[in-house]
Design a protein around this motif. Structure first.
Motif, short mmCIF file in Angstrom:
data_model
loop_
_atom_site.label_atom_id
_atom_site.label_comp_id
_atom_site.label_asym_id
_atom_site.label_seq_id
_atom_site.Cartn_x
_atom_site.Cartn_y
_atom_site.Cartn_z
N ALA A 1 -6.44 -1.00 -2.73
CA ALA A 1 -5.86 -0.11 -1.71
C ALA A 1 -4.58 0.53 -2.24
O ALA A 1 -4.34 1.73 -2.05
CB ALA A 1 -5.57 -0.89 -0.42
N TRP B 1 -9.13 -3.37 5.86
CA TRP B 1 -8.43 -3.08 7.11
C TRP B 1 -8.73 -4.09 8.21
O TRP B 1 -7.82 -4.66 8.81
CB TRP B 1 -8.78 -1.66 7.58
CG TRP B 1 -8.19 -1.32 8.92
CD1 TRP B 1 -8.85 -1.19 10.11
CD2 TRP B 1 -6.80 -1.09 9.22
NE1 TRP B 1 -7.98 -0.87 11.12
CE2 TRP B 1 -6.70 -0.81 10.61
CE3 TRP B 1 -5.63 -1.08 8.45
CZ2 TRP B 1 -5.50 -0.53 11.24
CZ3 TRP B 1 -4.42 -0.80 9.08
CH2 TRP B 1 -4.36 -0.54 10.47
N LYS C 1 -5.46 -5.95 9.68
CA LYS C 1 -4.78 -4.98 10.56
C LYS C 1 -3.77 -5.64 11.50
O LYS C 1 -2.81 -4.99 11.93
CB LYS C 1 -5.80 -4.17 11.36
CG LYS C 1 -6.66 -4.98 12.29
CD LYS C 1 -7.70 -4.12 12.96
CE LYS C 1 -8.60 -5.00 13.81
NZ LYS C 1 -9.88 -4.36 14.11
N LEU D 1 -6.44 -5.55 -1.87
CA LEU D 1 -5.13 -4.96 -1.57
C LEU D 1 -4.64 -4.14 -2.77
O LEU D 1 -4.11 -3.03 -2.61
CB LEU D 1 -4.11 -6.06 -1.24
CG LEU D 1 -2.67 -5.60 -0.95
CD1 LEU D 1 -2.64 -4.68 0.27
CD2 LEU D 1 -1.75 -6.79 -0.74
N VAL E 1 0.83 -1.20 0.00
CA VAL E 1 0.00 0.00 0.00
C VAL E 1 0.87 1.26 0.00
O VAL E 1 0.56 2.26 -0.66
CB VAL E 1 -0.96 0.00 1.21
CG1 VAL E 1 -1.85 1.24 1.19
CG2 VAL E 1 -1.82 -1.26 1.21
N LEU F 1 -0.07 -6.82 9.11
CA LEU F 1 0.40 -5.89 8.08
C LEU F 1 1.79 -6.24 7.56
O LEU F 1 2.15 -5.88 6.44
CB LEU F 1 0.41 -4.45 8.63
CG LEU F 1 -0.97 -3.87 8.94
CD1 LEU F 1 -0.82 -2.49 9.58
CD2 LEU F 1 -1.82 -3.76 7.68
N GLU G 1 -3.38 2.92 6.57
CA GLU G 1 -4.60 2.48 7.24
C GLU G 1 -5.83 3.00 6.48
O GLU G 1 -6.78 2.26 6.23
CB GLU G 1 -4.65 2.97 8.69
CG GLU G 1 -5.98 2.61 9.36
CD GLU G 1 -6.03 2.94 10.85
OE1 GLU G 1 -4.96 3.13 11.46
OE2 GLU G 1 -7.15 2.97 11.39
N LEU H 1 -6.40 1.11 3.28
CA LEU H 1 -6.92 -0.24 3.55
C LEU H 1 -8.37 -0.19 4.02
O LEU H 1 -9.18 -1.05 3.68
CB LEU H 1 -6.03 -0.95 4.58
CG LEU H 1 -4.69 -1.46 4.03
CD1 LEU H 1 -3.77 -1.86 5.17
CD2 LEU H 1 -4.90 -2.63 3.06
#
Lengths: 224, 303
Positions: B210, B185, B189, B207, B158, B192, B176, B179
């Motif tokens: 993101a 997220w 989370k 992903l 990301v 990561l 964050e 995501l």
């Protein structure tokens, strides 16, 4: 041509809706005959025969739902199925109205109102159904508008017929016997209901034309 | 035709460069083989809804693409409305992916591609000499058919675009946020640092979304983003697209017409020979298309 099975199912649905309309028109024809001949038995036949129409209706409703769920129709196909789905409801209602008429056949004595031509109105509504179903089959927008115009005539005929009956009732000399009063009440109410039911048949024919017009041209002009 | 570009492969990245359009043309369904019945060509007069200049974020004018001698795209003139989802549908080989790839200069990577006409992004010519394609792609991000996370941690996937950009703000917060915006997220989370490749296919695709939105683009291009996913993962991506369109302009190429119908505001239909035939409101296209061949295509009468 791809999606052959789907195309076949669409064609079948069209044929089946047209078949249902023929059965329904036949019921209405019989009901009108029963009224004309004051034939209670024939009227009864129309009533018991309604089960067949209901069955057809449920079957076609199921077919439409299956097509929507399984084939994800779009564009013209979607409008065709949506129109068919609505049209079968109108046909089913027309058949219900025919059973009403069948029920009056053994009871009413229309000869007391010779100027009220139920057969004429009935023939007009049958012609409307035929014209509307032709529009559906041939996809002709003009015919849809024609049905709407025919309905104006039917409405007029029904209104003047009702007026005639009520006017006659008001002007009638005082009835003496309870029996006469009873018979007149029955005749008048049956006749008014007959007129109203035929007027409703015309409205359903207009609905069929309106749904056909939507199907043909994506035009909701005739809906209400 | 005066402003015609001969693009040489300029960008380093490009495994995808070898094949002009990996998802699309196979010899059997190339435009030349499409059966055109007599009298039908006249019906191909395009019906293109005009999106006012002020509301269109991207606009192509007389955009054409040739791959070698083959014309992959007939002149396309259309405006793409801002903050809406525009779906591009059409049979294989119709030019829809080619068109999409012109918008952020992904076709630069294909040696044989020759582009003429213009693409304007907020009024500016994206093929102008002073435009850096890499910078352009941060504004016009892209998500591909097959989820292609880098073999790096979820976090680094990301953060990648932002790092290249030289972003020196609160990286954790941006990662964050991206995501969260990609509806991933809550699922990642606590991991990561684990590899992006360890995620499921549907998670990998989110992903990649993101990653595409982290640099805060204005437009997100998607080329069949859900075609490799199962129905549940597809539904998640579709929900996500709806959410994204509140902030971004989304342009999505899809083979799945029901998907186009479900998720888009506007639909563009490309047909035979790379022609944009109809562009308009999605409900209108699927209920009452103007063009008979569009009707035939979406109802499955040919394809």
């Amino acid at each position: 041509m791809v999606r052959k099975e789907y195309q076949i199912k669409l064609d079948e649905l069209r044929d089946d809706v047209l078949y249902m309309s023929e059965v329904v028109a036949e019921r209405l024809r019989l009901a009108l005959d029963a009224l004309e001949q004051q034939d209670g038995d024939l009227g009864e036949e129309v009533i018991t025969g309604d089960a067949e129409v209901n069955e057809l209706y449920l079957e076609l409703e199921r077919d439409c739902i299956d097509l929507i769920a399984l084939q994800q129709p779009v564009a013209g196909d979607l409008r065709f199925i949506a129109a068919s789905f609505k049209i079968i409801t109108d046909l089913e209602r027309i058949a219900d109205l025919a059973t009403n008429l069948g029920g009056y056949a053994g009871e009413a004595h229309h000869e007391v109102y010779p100027d009220v031509d139920i057969q004429l109105i009935g023939d007009q509504t049958l012609e409307m159904i035929e014209t509307a179903m032709n529009a559906y089959r041939e996809e002709t927008a003009d015919a849809c508008y024609e049905v709407s115009e025919m309905d104006d005539d039917v409405d007029e005929l029904c209104e003047s017929a009702s007026e005639l009956v009520v006017r006659d009732l008001i002007q009638r000399e005082q009835l003496e016997s309870d029996e006469d009063i009873e018979a007149t009440m029955r005749d008048v109410s049956r006749l008014l209901l007959t007129i109203r039911d035929l007027e409703r048949v015309g409205d359903h024919a207009v609905n069929i034309a309106a749904r056909s017009l939507y199907m043909i041209e994506n035009d909701d002009d005739l809906l209400y | 035709m005066s402003d015609s570009y001969h693009i040489q492969g300029t960008d380093a990245d490009s495994s995808a460069a070898a094949d002009p359009s990996p998802n699309d043309p196979s010899p059997s369904d190339s435009p030349a083989n499409e059966t055109v019945r007599p009298g039908e060509t006249e019906e191909l007069t395009p019906t293109i809804e005009e999106i006012p200049e002020s509301q269109s974020v991207i606009r192509s004018e007389e955009l054409t693409v040739h791959y070698g001698d083959e014309q992959a795209l007939q002149p396309v003139t259309v405006g793409i409305p801002e903050r809406e989802v525009t779906a591009i549908i059409g049979p294989s080989g119709c030019g829809k992916s080619t068109y999409l790839r012109c918008l952020n200069r992904m076709n630069d990577m294909i040696d044989a591609a020759r582009i003429s006409g213009t693409v304007r992004f907020r009024g500016a010519d994206v093929y102008a000499d002073d435009v850096d394609p890499v910078a352009l792609r941060r504004k016009i991000g892209m998500v591909f058919q097959k989820p292609n996370p880098f073999p790096k941690s979820i976090y680094d996937n990301v953060a990648y675009g932002l790092k290249i950009q030289g972003f020196d703000g609160d990286m954790d917060a941006r990662v964050e946020q991206a995501l969260r915006d990609a509806a991933l997220w809550d699922e990642v989370k606590d991991q990561l640092d684990s590899s992006g490749l360890d995620l499921s296919g549907g998670q990998q695709q989110r992903l990649c979304i993101a990653r595409a939105i982290a640099p805060d683009p204005e437009v997100v291009l998607m080329d069949e983003p859900a075609s490799a996913l199962d129905p549940v993962a597809t539904a998640k991506v579709e929900d996500l697209i709806a959410d994204l369109s509140e902030r971004y302009t989304v342009i999505i190429v899809t083979h799945n017409m029901q998907q186009a119908a479900r998720i888009s505001d506007k639909t563009a239909v490309f047909l035979t020979g790379g022609q944009l035939v109809e562009f308009g409101d999605t409900d209108q296209i699927f209920e009452n298309p103007e063009n008979q061949r569009v009707e035939d295509y979406i109802t499955g009468k040919f394809g």
